[in-house]
Scaffold this motif. Sequence first.
Motif, PDB file in Angstrom:
ATOM      1  N   ALA A  57      27.042  -3.103  15.861  1.00 39.95           N
ATOM      2  CA  ALA A  57      27.485  -4.432  15.311  1.00 39.95           C
ATOM      3  C   ALA A  57      28.777  -4.438  15.097  1.00 39.95           C
ATOM      4  CB  ALA A  57      26.489  -4.946  14.216  1.00 39.95           C
ATOM      5  N   ARG A  58      29.516  -3.428  14.251  1.00 44.51           N
ATOM      6  CA  ARG A  58      30.734  -3.332  13.855  1.00 44.51           C
ATOM      7  C   ARG A  58      31.664  -3.215  15.044  1.00 44.51           C
ATOM      8  NH1 ARG A  58      29.708   0.112   8.232  1.00 44.51           N
ATOM      9  NH2 ARG A  58      28.137  -1.464   7.256  1.00 44.51           N
ATOM     10  N   ASN A  59      31.237  -2.146  15.828  1.00 45.30           N
ATOM     11  CA  ASN A  59      32.184  -1.878  17.173  1.00 45.30           C
ATOM     12  C   ASN A  59      32.175  -3.058  18.000  1.00 45.30           C
ATOM     13  OD1 ASN A  59      33.394   0.884  16.983  1.00 45.30           O
ATOM     14  ND2 ASN A  59      31.578   1.195  15.969  1.00 45.30           N
ATOM     15  N   LEU A  60      30.901  -3.870  18.366  1.00 44.36           N
ATOM     16  CA  LEU A  60      30.967  -4.750  19.173  1.00 44.36           C
ATOM     17  C   LEU A  60      31.991  -5.787  18.663  1.00 44.36           C
ATOM     18  CD1 LEU A  60      30.223  -6.145  21.762  1.00 44.36           C
ATOM     19  CD2 LEU A  60      28.158  -7.067  20.596  1.00 44.36           C
ATOM     20  N   ASP A  61      31.925  -6.014  17.274  1.00 46.98           N
ATOM     21  CA  ASP A  61      32.648  -7.070  16.504  1.00 46.98           C
ATOM     22  C   ASP A  61      34.165  -6.791  16.874  1.00 46.98           C
ATOM     23  OD1 ASP A  61      33.037  -9.049  14.311  1.00 46.98           O
ATOM     24  OD2 ASP A  61      34.081  -7.350  13.324  1.00 46.98           O
ATOM     25  N   LEU A  62      34.644  -5.710  16.716  1.00 45.71           N
ATOM     26  CA  LEU A  62      35.904  -5.394  17.067  1.00 45.71           C
ATOM     27  C   LEU A  62      36.434  -5.525  18.621  1.00 45.71           C
ATOM     28  CD1 LEU A  62      36.240  -1.947  14.929  1.00 45.71           C
ATOM     29  CD2 LEU A  62      37.125  -4.209  14.183  1.00 45.71           C
ATOM     30  N   LEU A  63      35.404  -4.955  19.222  1.00 46.39           N
ATOM     31  CA  LEU A  63      35.703  -5.211  20.801  1.00 46.39           C
ATOM     32  C   LEU A  63      35.723  -6.657  21.243  1.00 46.39           C
ATOM     33  CD1 LEU A  63      33.480  -2.332  22.207  1.00 46.39           C
ATOM     34  CD2 LEU A  63      36.113  -2.440  21.863  1.00 46.39           C
ATOM     35  N   LEU A  64      34.853  -7.357  20.584  1.00 46.24           N
ATOM     36  CA  LEU A  64      34.920  -8.941  20.992  1.00 46.24           C
ATOM     37  C   LEU A  64      36.263  -9.464  20.434  1.00 46.24           C
ATOM     38  CD1 LEU A  64      31.216 -10.155  20.215  1.00 46.24           C
ATOM     39  CD2 LEU A  64      32.424 -10.549  22.406  1.00 46.24           C
ATOM     40  N   THR A  65      36.750  -8.965  19.541  1.00 41.22           N
ATOM     41  CA  THR A  65      37.992  -9.522  18.731  1.00 41.22           C
ATOM     42  C   THR A  65      39.072  -9.018  20.066  1.00 41.22           C
ATOM     43  OG1 THR A  65      37.357  -9.156  16.409  1.00 41.22           O
ATOM     44  CG2 THR A  65      39.779  -9.355  17.382  1.00 41.22           C
ATOM     45  N   ASP A  66      38.932  -7.843  20.388  1.00 39.01           N
ATOM     46  CA  ASP A  66      39.947  -7.789  21.285  1.00 39.01           C
ATOM     47  C   ASP A  66      39.810  -8.501  22.857  1.00 39.01           C
ATOM     48  OD1 ASP A  66      41.065  -5.597  19.940  1.00 39.01           O
ATOM     49  OD2 ASP A  66      39.559  -3.919  20.878  1.00 39.01           O
ATOM     50  N   ALA A  67      38.602  -8.570  23.172  1.00 41.64           N
ATOM     51  CA  ALA A  67      38.366  -9.476  24.314  1.00 41.64           C
ATOM     52  C   ALA A  67      38.678 -10.725  24.178  1.00 41.64           C
ATOM     53  CB  ALA A  67      36.719  -9.621  24.909  1.00 41.64           C
ATOM     54  N   ALA A  68      38.625 -11.460  23.082  1.00 44.68           N
ATOM     55  CA  ALA A  68      38.955 -12.850  22.765  1.00 44.68           C
ATOM     56  C   ALA A  68      40.258 -13.139  22.795  1.00 44.68           C
ATOM     57  CB  ALA A  68      38.513 -13.146  21.362  1.00 44.68           C
ATOM     58  N   VAL A  69      41.211 -12.032  22.312  1.00 48.71           N
ATOM     59  CA  VAL A  69      42.651 -12.173  22.204  1.00 48.71           C
ATOM     60  C   VAL A  69      42.971 -12.004  23.830  1.00 48.71           C
ATOM     61  CG1 VAL A  69      44.719 -10.849  21.614  1.00 48.71           C
ATOM     62  CG2 VAL A  69      43.100 -11.409  19.876  1.00 48.71           C
ATOM     63  N   ALA A  70      42.360 -11.174  24.537  1.00 48.06           N
ATOM     64  CA  ALA A  70      42.792 -11.056  25.854  1.00 48.06           C
ATOM     65  C   ALA A  70      42.503 -12.280  26.593  1.00 48.06           C
ATOM     66  CB  ALA A  70      42.030  -9.789  26.585  1.00 48.06           C
ATOM     67  N   ALA A  71      41.386 -12.894  26.379  1.00 43.06           N
ATOM     68  CA  ALA A  71      41.029 -14.277  26.981  1.00 43.06           C
ATOM     69  C   ALA A  71      41.927 -15.453  26.998  1.00 43.06           C
ATOM     70  CB  ALA A  71      39.654 -14.747  26.676  1.00 43.06           C
ATOM     71  N   GLY A  72      42.833 -15.204  25.787  1.00 41.23           N
ATOM     72  CA  GLY A  72      43.617 -16.270  25.477  1.00 41.23           C
ATOM     73  C   GLY A  72      43.008 -17.615  25.006  1.00 41.23           C
ATOM     74  N   PRO A  73      43.829 -18.872  25.194  1.00 38.46           N
ATOM     75  CA  PRO A  73      43.641 -19.954  24.488  1.00 38.46           C
ATOM     76  C   PRO A  73      42.310 -20.792  25.006  1.00 38.46           C
ATOM     77  CG  PRO A  73      45.353 -20.432  25.790  1.00 38.46           C
ATOM     78  CD  PRO A  73      45.163 -18.901  25.790  1.00 38.46           C
ATOM     79  N   ALA A  74      41.817 -21.656  24.400  1.00 37.13           N
ATOM     80  CA  ALA A  74      40.415 -22.611  24.984  1.00 37.13           C
ATOM     81  C   ALA A  74      40.812 -22.843  26.548  1.00 37.13           C
ATOM     82  CB  ALA A  74      40.719 -23.767  24.306  1.00 37.13           C
ATOM     83  N   GLY A  75      39.586 -22.742  27.148  1.00 34.81           N
ATOM     84  CA  GLY A  75      39.476 -23.103  28.379  1.00 34.81           C
ATOM     85  C   GLY A  75      39.961 -22.008  29.461  1.00 34.81           C
ATOM     86  N   GLY A  76      40.613 -20.952  28.984  1.00 33.00           N
ATOM     87  CA  GLY A  76      41.188 -19.957  29.838  1.00 33.00           C
ATOM     88  C   GLY A  76      39.968 -19.222  30.569  1.00 33.00           C
ATOM     89  N   THR A  77      38.976 -18.626  29.625  1.00 35.20           N
ATOM     90  CA  THR A  77      38.071 -17.635  30.263  1.00 35.20           C
ATOM     91  C   THR A  77      36.679 -18.233  29.910  1.00 35.20           C
ATOM     92  OG1 THR A  77      39.495 -15.942  29.886  1.00 35.20           O
ATOM     93  CG2 THR A  77      37.220 -15.427  30.242  1.00 35.20           C
ATOM     94  N   PRO A  78      35.580 -18.436  30.829  1.00 34.13           N
ATOM     95  CA  PRO A  78      34.250 -18.746  30.290  1.00 34.13           C
ATOM     96  C   PRO A  78      33.626 -17.774  29.460  1.00 34.13           C
ATOM     97  CG  PRO A  78      34.647 -18.757  32.709  1.00 34.13           C
ATOM     98  CD  PRO A  78      35.751 -18.139  32.370  1.00 34.13           C
TER      99      PRO A  78
END
Length: 266
Positions: A57-78
């Motif tokens: 859970a703790r590592n997926l939390d960190l990796l989701l943060t990385d993925a969210a930042v890479a996805a960018g602003p709203a509307g950019g990535t499903p």
Amino acid sequence: MAAGNWKHSVRISTEGDGHVQEDTCGYAAATAWVIDGASALLPQLGLPGPSDPAWYARNLDLLLTDAAVAAGPAGGTPAPDVLADALTRMDRLAGTVAGEERIRFPSAALCLAQLTDDGVEILALADCHAVVELEDGSLVHVTHEPADIRIGTEHSANPVRERELRVLDRELRNTPGRLWVARREAEAAYQARTVRLGPARRVVLASDGAWRAVELGVVNGPEGFFAAAGSAVAAQELLLALRTLQAELGEDADDATLLTLERNCP
């Protein structure tokens, strides 16, 4: 509605009777999530944490943060693409700590909210929940599938047989026709239940341990849960009432986490 990111208004997480917190939650950019690490049923790998589910859970939390930042602003990535990116990153990490092991690798239920150009997308894997208040004041409840629904209740009187079936169910997860959860496989993101909604005033994400308050009647349905998640004080009172009732019933208390979010527009 103008593009923006998430901001949280309430964030509450309490340990269950296991005294190891295996839930987590977070948000970054246009993505927010609650993760509920699946209780260890198969032999653990001994990953560097309080338990394998807690490590996951703790590592997926960190990796989701990385993925969210890479996805960018709203509307950019499903939403499925954001989760698939995080699970691809998890698979790379898993290779360094567990080699090719998949069945015994820890997993989690998950609920994710992704802002879009014109609203919000909710993704649910297994038994985490979301309640979304739309701009017209209506509420939408989104979840996927109870983790143990495939275990027949007729076996509950036979603990040995029930455990055998639970182990088999766990071994068969993330295979065609079975329950999909967050683990190592990026494909799980596309097996999730994904619901695309219009503009939302507020979103509440919750682990199944917190949602137990609905199932036990501490609050009345998604409406009562959403109302209780509106402030930190009310949310704490909700979880206290839940723990009190569970103690009275002699029920094992699961970790309980909820995250209440609003859109932060520029």
